[in-house]
Design a protein around this motif. Structure first.
Motif, PDB file in Angstrom:
ATOM      1  N   MET A  93      97.438  68.438  73.593  1.00  0.00           N
ATOM      2  CA  MET A  93      98.046  67.376  73.731  1.00  0.00           C
ATOM      3  C   MET A  93      98.405  66.974  72.222  1.00  0.00           C
ATOM      4  N   ALA A  94      99.878  66.859  72.105  1.00  0.00           N
ATOM      5  CA  ALA A  94     100.560  66.878  70.715  1.00  0.00           C
ATOM      6  C   ALA A  94     100.478  65.363  70.512  1.00  0.00           C
ATOM      7  N   GLU A  95     100.518  64.823  69.221  1.00  0.00           N
ATOM      8  CA  GLU A  95     100.589  63.409  68.996  1.00  0.00           C
ATOM      9  C   GLU A  95     101.959  63.317  68.792  1.00  0.00           C
ATOM     10  N   LYS A  96     102.492  62.195  69.413  1.00  0.00           N
ATOM     11  CA  LYS A  96     103.740  61.756  69.318  1.00  0.00           C
ATOM     12  C   LYS A  96     103.680  60.324  68.660  1.00  0.00           C
ATOM     13  N   ASP A  97     105.110  59.772  68.474  1.00  0.00           N
ATOM     14  CA  ASP A  97     105.113  58.733  67.657  1.00  0.00           C
ATOM     15  C   ASP A  97     104.392  57.449  68.021  1.00  0.00           C
ATOM     16  N   ASN A  98     104.072  57.261  69.500  1.00  0.00           N
ATOM     17  CA  ASN A  98     103.588  56.184  70.134  1.00  0.00           C
ATOM     18  C   ASN A  98     102.267  56.591  70.782  1.00  0.00           C
ATOM     19  N   GLU A  99     101.871  57.650  70.951  1.00  0.00           N
ATOM     20  CA  GLU A  99     100.805  58.158  71.540  1.00  0.00           C
ATOM     21  C   GLU A  99      99.577  58.541  70.612  1.00  0.00           C
ATOM     22  N   LYS A 100      98.409  58.150  71.178  1.00  0.00           N
ATOM     23  CA  LYS A 100      97.260  58.557  70.055  1.00  0.00           C
ATOM     24  C   LYS A 100      96.560  59.795  70.591  1.00  0.00           C
ATOM     25  N   MET A 101      96.034  60.477  69.958  1.00  0.00           N
ATOM     26  CA  MET A 101      95.492  61.812  70.274  1.00  0.00           C
ATOM     27  C   MET A 101      94.037  61.645  70.987  1.00  0.00           C
ATOM     28  N   ARG A 145      90.149  62.018  71.855  1.00  0.00           N
ATOM     29  CA  ARG A 145      88.830  62.287  70.970  1.00  0.00           C
ATOM     30  C   ARG A 145      88.659  63.812  70.903  1.00  0.00           C
ATOM     31  N   GLU A 146      89.026  64.559  72.135  1.00  0.00           N
ATOM     32  CA  GLU A 146      88.799  66.002  71.979  1.00  0.00           C
ATOM     33  C   GLU A 146      89.649  66.783  70.977  1.00  0.00           C
ATOM     34  N   GLU A 147      91.071  66.194  70.915  1.00  0.00           N
ATOM     35  CA  GLU A 147      91.870  66.910  69.948  1.00  0.00           C
ATOM     36  C   GLU A 147      91.368  66.556  68.741  1.00  0.00           C
ATOM     37  N   ALA A 148      91.124  65.148  68.413  1.00  0.00           N
ATOM     38  CA  ALA A 148      90.879  64.614  66.976  1.00  0.00           C
ATOM     39  C   ALA A 148      89.586  65.378  66.448  1.00  0.00           C
ATOM     40  N   GLY A 149      88.463  65.638  67.509  1.00  0.00           N
ATOM     41  CA  GLY A 149      87.479  66.532  66.797  1.00  0.00           C
ATOM     42  C   GLY A 149      87.706  67.964  66.716  1.00  0.00           C
ATOM     43  N   ARG A 150      88.500  68.421  67.568  1.00  0.00           N
ATOM     44  CA  ARG A 150      89.045  69.952  67.293  1.00  0.00           C
ATOM     45  C   ARG A 150      89.853  70.002  66.036  1.00  0.00           C
ATOM     46  N   LYS A 151      90.847  69.100  65.790  1.00  0.00           N
ATOM     47  CA  LYS A 151      91.296  69.227  64.520  1.00  0.00           C
ATOM     48  C   LYS A 151      90.357  69.072  63.121  1.00  0.00           C
TER      49      LYS A 151
END
Length: 68
Positions: free
Chosen positions: A1-9, A11-17
């Motif tokens: 899931m890519a982060e867009k201007d008004n979308e939050k990433m 938790r899984e993606e944040a942890g991975r990054k």
């Protein structure tokens, strides 16, 4: 899931990054030191029953042919 201007990433993606960034900026010694600290803290806060349960699960997974 890519982060867009008004979308939050997620938790899984944040942890991975975060994990990827940490692995790029730290070496093997960092992980060894922290693993040792975590192991020591765990051994101080848990008794042998925890390790017996972990060992039993590992043995069951190995005998079942699981890689998890």
């Amino acid at each position: 899931m890519a982060e867009k201007d008004n979308e939050k990433m997620s938790r899984e993606e944040a942890g991975r990054k975060g994990g990827e960034a940490t692995s790029e900026s730290h070496d093997k010694d960092f992980y060894e030191r922290n693993g040792k600290k975590v192991g020591e803290a765990t051994s101080e806060s848990h008794d042998k029953d925890l390790y017996e349960k972990i060992g039993k699960k590992g043995g069951e997974a190995t005998s079942d042919g699981d890689n998890n």
